[in-house]
Every structure is written in structure tokens, then in C-alpha cells.
Design a protein around this motif. Structure first.
Motif, PDB file in Angstrom:
ATOM      1  N   LYS A  68      -4.453   5.902  11.118  1.00 44.63           N
ATOM      2  CA  LYS A  68      -5.076   7.233  11.086  1.00 44.63           C
ATOM      3  C   LYS A  68      -4.332   8.213  11.976  1.00 44.63           C
ATOM      4  CE  LYS A  68      -8.818   5.220  13.031  1.00 44.63           C
ATOM      5  NZ  LYS A  68      -7.980   4.166  13.645  1.00 44.63           N
ATOM      6  N   PHE A  69      -3.760   7.690  13.061  1.00 42.37           N
ATOM      7  CA  PHE A  69      -3.004   8.562  13.966  1.00 42.37           C
ATOM      8  C   PHE A  69      -1.798   9.133  13.222  1.00 42.37           C
ATOM      9  CE2 PHE A  69       0.286   9.262  17.194  1.00 42.37           C
ATOM     10  CZ  PHE A  69      -0.374  10.149  18.029  1.00 42.37           C
ATOM     11  N   LEU A  70      -1.102   8.265  12.485  1.00 41.15           N
ATOM     12  CA  LEU A  70       0.055   8.720  11.693  1.00 41.15           C
ATOM     13  C   LEU A  70      -0.390   9.692  10.604  1.00 41.15           C
ATOM     14  CD1 LEU A  70       2.218   5.545  11.030  1.00 41.15           C
ATOM     15  CD2 LEU A  70       2.810   7.585  12.367  1.00 41.15           C
ATOM     16  N   ALA A  71      -1.479   9.312   9.923  1.00 39.37           N
ATOM     17  CA  ALA A  71      -1.968  10.129   8.803  1.00 39.37           C
ATOM     18  C   ALA A  71      -2.308  11.541   9.269  1.00 39.37           C
ATOM     19  CB  ALA A  71      -3.198   9.465   8.180  1.00 39.37           C
ATOM     20  N   LEU A  72      -2.939  11.625  10.437  1.00 39.76           N
ATOM     21  CA  LEU A  72      -3.386  12.933  10.927  1.00 39.76           C
ATOM     22  C   LEU A  72      -2.229  13.837  11.354  1.00 39.76           C
ATOM     23  CD1 LEU A  72      -6.584  11.741  12.774  1.00 39.76           C
ATOM     24  CD2 LEU A  72      -6.532  13.359  10.866  1.00 39.76           C
ATOM     25  N   GLN A  73      -1.079  13.226  11.634  1.00 43.12           N
ATOM     26  CA  GLN A  73       0.089  14.067  11.944  1.00 43.12           C
ATOM     27  C   GLN A  73       0.532  14.812  10.684  1.00 43.12           C
ATOM     28  OE1 GLN A  73       1.683  13.427  15.156  1.00 43.12           O
ATOM     29  NE2 GLN A  73       0.133  11.879  15.498  1.00 43.12           N
ATOM     30  N   ALA A  74       0.397  14.121   9.533  1.00 41.42           N
ATOM     31  CA  ALA A  74       0.835  14.723   8.276  1.00 41.42           C
ATOM     32  C   ALA A  74      -0.221  15.661   7.693  1.00 41.42           C
ATOM     33  CB  ALA A  74       1.168  13.618   7.273  1.00 41.42           C
ATOM     34  N   HIS A  75      -1.503  15.238   7.761  1.00 46.80           N
ATOM     35  CA  HIS A  75      -2.592  16.049   7.196  1.00 46.80           C
ATOM     36  C   HIS A  75      -3.709  16.079   8.226  1.00 46.80           C
ATOM     37  CE1 HIS A  75      -0.825  15.757   3.172  1.00 46.80           C
ATOM     38  NE2 HIS A  75      -0.665  14.470   3.398  1.00 46.80           N
ATOM     39  N   SER A  76      -3.928  17.224   8.838  1.00 47.00           N
ATOM     40  CA  SER A  76      -4.928  17.257   9.919  1.00 47.00           C
ATOM     41  C   SER A  76      -6.356  17.415   9.390  1.00 47.00           C
ATOM     42  CB  SER A  76      -4.608  18.387  10.899  1.00 47.00           C
ATOM     43  OG  SER A  76      -4.615  19.615  10.217  1.00 47.00           O
ATOM     44  N   HIS A  77      -6.500  17.706   8.078  1.00 47.09           N
ATOM     45  CA  HIS A  77      -7.846  17.875   7.541  1.00 47.09           C
ATOM     46  C   HIS A  77      -8.497  16.503   7.327  1.00 47.09           C
ATOM     47  CE1 HIS A  77     -10.783  20.678   5.961  1.00 47.09           C
ATOM     48  NE2 HIS A  77     -11.167  19.676   5.200  1.00 47.09           N
ATOM     49  N   ALA A  78      -9.783  16.409   7.663  1.00 46.70           N
ATOM     50  CA  ALA A  78     -10.459  15.117   7.542  1.00 46.70           C
ATOM     51  C   ALA A  78     -11.943  15.338   7.258  1.00 46.70           C
ATOM     52  CB  ALA A  78     -10.301  14.334   8.843  1.00 46.70           C
ATOM     53  N   GLU A  79     -12.590  14.267   6.814  1.00 47.01           N
ATOM     54  CA  GLU A  79     -14.035  14.362   6.550  1.00 47.01           C
ATOM     55  C   GLU A  79     -14.752  13.141   7.127  1.00 47.01           C
ATOM     56  OE1 GLU A  79     -15.841  16.208   2.895  1.00 47.01           O
ATOM     57  OE2 GLU A  79     -16.330  14.106   2.490  1.00 47.01           O
ATOM     58  N   ILE A  80     -15.883  13.416   7.739  1.00 53.83           N
ATOM     59  CA  ILE A  80     -16.738  12.346   8.261  1.00 53.83           C
ATOM     60  C   ILE A  80     -17.939  12.212   7.336  1.00 53.83           C
ATOM     61  CG2 ILE A  80     -18.451  11.855  10.069  1.00 53.83           C
ATOM     62  CD1 ILE A  80     -16.499  13.046  12.089  1.00 53.83           C
ATOM     63  N   CYS A  81     -18.293  10.987   6.987  1.00 57.20           N
ATOM     64  CA  CYS A  81     -19.524  10.754   6.237  1.00 57.20           C
ATOM     65  C   CYS A  81     -20.436   9.929   7.139  1.00 57.20           C
ATOM     66  CB  CYS A  81     -19.207  10.012   4.947  1.00 57.20           C
ATOM     67  SG  CYS A  81     -20.634   9.869   3.880  1.00 57.20           S
ATOM     68  N   TRP A  82     -21.682  10.353   7.242  1.00 57.56           N
ATOM     69  CA  TRP A  82     -22.590   9.772   8.235  1.00 57.56           C
ATOM     70  C   TRP A  82     -23.959   9.596   7.588  1.00 57.56           C
ATOM     71  CZ3 TRP A  82     -22.488  12.560  13.635  1.00 57.56           C
ATOM     72  CH2 TRP A  82     -23.041  11.730  14.609  1.00 57.56           C
ATOM     73  N   TYR A  83     -24.409   8.361   7.517  1.00 57.18           N
ATOM     74  CA  TYR A  83     -25.706   8.099   6.876  1.00 57.18           C
ATOM     75  C   TYR A  83     -26.709   7.555   7.882  1.00 57.18           C
ATOM     76  CZ  TYR A  83     -29.281   6.273   3.770  1.00 57.18           C
ATOM     77  OH  TYR A  83     -30.487   6.019   3.172  1.00 57.18           O
ATOM     78  N   PHE A  84     -27.874   8.145   7.907  1.00 55.63           N
ATOM     79  CA  PHE A  84     -28.964   7.675   8.765  1.00 55.63           C
ATOM     80  C   PHE A  84     -29.988   6.982   7.869  1.00 55.63           C
ATOM     81  CE2 PHE A  84     -26.964  11.075  11.096  1.00 55.63           C
ATOM     82  CZ  PHE A  84     -26.961  10.610  12.403  1.00 55.63           C
ATOM     83  N   ALA A  85     -29.985   5.628   7.944  1.00 59.08           N
ATOM     84  CA  ALA A  85     -30.815   4.849   7.021  1.00 59.08           C
ATOM     85  C   ALA A  85     -32.298   5.116   7.243  1.00 59.08           C
ATOM     86  CB  ALA A  85     -30.501   3.361   7.192  1.00 59.08           C
ATOM     87  N   LYS A  86     -32.688   5.275   8.511  1.00 62.00           N
ATOM     88  CA  LYS A  86     -34.113   5.417   8.824  1.00 62.00           C
ATOM     89  C   LYS A  86     -34.688   6.701   8.207  1.00 62.00           C
ATOM     90  CE  LYS A  86     -36.972   4.722  12.901  1.00 62.00           C
ATOM     91  NZ  LYS A  86     -36.922   4.514  14.346  1.00 62.00           N
ATOM     92  N   THR A  87     -33.938   7.767   8.302  1.00 57.76           N
ATOM     93  CA  THR A  87     -34.437   9.056   7.803  1.00 57.76           C
ATOM     94  C   THR A  87     -33.855   9.407   6.431  1.00 57.76           C
ATOM     95  OG1 THR A  87     -32.743  10.021   9.223  1.00 57.76           O
ATOM     96  CG2 THR A  87     -35.001  10.122  10.023  1.00 57.76           C
TER      97      THR A  87
END
Ligand SMILES: Cc1cc2nc3c(=O)[nH]c(=O)nc-3n(C[C@H](O)[C@H](O)[C@H](O)COP(=O)(O)O)c2cc1C
Length: 182
Positions: A68-87
Motif C-alpha cells: 500500500k505504501f508503494l501504491a499510494l506513491q503512484a495514486h494518492s486517492h483511496a477509499e475506506i469502507c467501514w461497517y458497524f455490525a451492531k448498528t
């Protein structure tokens, strides 16, 4: 000086989601998607390490030897996906990632806050005695780096009886909120 930072509506929601799931360690596991330098999608689980004070910037840590460190040098755009099972809530946060791999106050303060077991992962190539000595000196391994997601867009989905989907976008430094019918 008085601060002009106000917590956005999505941050308030997220704070509530984290609070409701505070007894669940897995509520802090997030999936981070990046693009490799060849343009292939990659994703993996990371631990959410909080926000930088008075900002919407999400803190993560990693090793400079990782893909990911290498990848981010080439493309700095990223997405986080975050799931809260309880809610039953999903957050998708996207933006550019800033890398802090060299000496900086932020890198030092994040290092000082992480647990001994998280620190030990950066010393996997040393024996226990050396690890203890280095930890006592609090010296920061060269490969330790902080990733900061500068959140620009948040897509929120609530899977309750009545679904709710909201898109939050940072436009001209202000958060705009749009309710979407899926
Ligand atoms: C629950 C869990 C938490 C993790 N937390 C982190 C983390 O905070 N930082 C990290 O670099 N890798 C973390 N990992 C390992 C990554 O998922 C991944 O395997 C590793 O960073 C190499 O990814 P890459 O080759 O895509 O760079 C975690 C894995 C799991 C299963």
C-alpha cells in the motif's frame, strides 16, 4: 486563538457509531482500498487510529515495506469502507492520503500512542531483548509510517427497517449533505 473547526454531521454520526460499538474491538477495523501503480484495485484491513485534532483527517499506520505504501506513491486517492455490525451502518470515506514516513510531530505522537503489540510488529526482525531496549528508548523504526486520509467525501448507508443513504461532500471547504434514494 479560538478555533473555527466545527464537527461535521458525518463525524457526529461516526462518533455515535463508534460509541455504540465501543465494547467491540472489530468496530475499529476498516478496509482501505487503493490502486496499484499498474492500476489494479487492492484492499486490506487496517485499524482506525483516530482523527487529527480539529480536522476530518483519519489516522492509520503502516510499514513502508508494504504494497500500500508503494501504491499510494503512484495514486494518492483511496477509499475506506467501514461497517458497524451492531448498528448496521456502512460508511465509505474517500479522499487523498498523505504519507508521513519521515520525522514529524504527527508521526512521533502517533507512535507514542500505539500499543506495545502494535509497536512490536515493526520490530519483527529483532529478538525480544532488542525490542524491549528499543521500546524503552522509544526510538521509532524507520519503516513506521502514518497515513492520513484527508476525507473529501462520505457515503453513509443505514440498513434499518427504513434504509437511509446520505452523501456528504466537501465543497469549497464546507460539507454539503445530500439524501439519496438508493
Ligand atoms: C484485524 C487486522 C488489522 C490490521 N491492521 C493493520 C494496520 O493497522 N496497519 C497495517 O499496515 N496492516 C494492518 N493489517 C494487515 C493488513 O491487512 C495487510 O495484510 C498488510 O498491511 C499488508 O497489506 P498490503 O500488502 O496491501 O500493503 C491488519 C490486518 C488485520 C486482519
Amino acid at each position: 486563538m479560538t478555533s473555527t473547526f466545527t464537527i461535521s454531521a458525518w463525524r457526529q454520526r461516526l462518533a455515535r457509531s463508534l460509541h455504540v460499538s465501543r465494547s467491540k474491538p472489530e468496530a475499529k477495523y476498516i478496509q482501505l482500498a487503493t490502486l496499484s501503480d499498474e492500476g489494479f484495485v487492492q484492499n486490506r484491513t487496517l485499524v482506525f487510529r483516530g482523527f487529527v485534532d480539529e480536522s476530518d483527517h483519519i489516522i492509520m499506520i503502516t510499514d513502508t515495506r508494504s504494497d500500500k505504501f508503494l501504491a499510494l506513491q503512484a495514486h494518492s486517492h483511496a477509499e475506506i469502507c467501514w461497517y458497524f455490525a451492531k448498528t448496521r451502518e456502512q460508511y465509505r470515506l474517500s479522499g487523498n492520503i498523505n504519507i508521513f514516513a519521515n520525522t514529524s510531530d504527527l508521526r512521533t505522537s502517533v507512535w507514542n500512542k500505539i500499543s506495545p503489540s502494535a509497536k512490536a510488529q515493526f520490530y519483527w526482525y529483532l529478538d525480544d531483548k532488542l525490542v524491549n531496549e528499543l521500546s524503552l528508548n522509544n526510538s521509532i523504526p524507520d519503516t513506521f509510517c502514518v497515513l492520513l486520509l484527508e476525507t473529501q467525501q462520505v457515503d453513509y448507508l443505514l440498513l434499518a427497517d427504513q434504509h437511509e443513504r446520505i452523501k456528504y461532500q466537501l465543497i469549497d471547504k464546507k460539507w454539503q449533505e445530500t439524501h439519496i434514494n438508493p
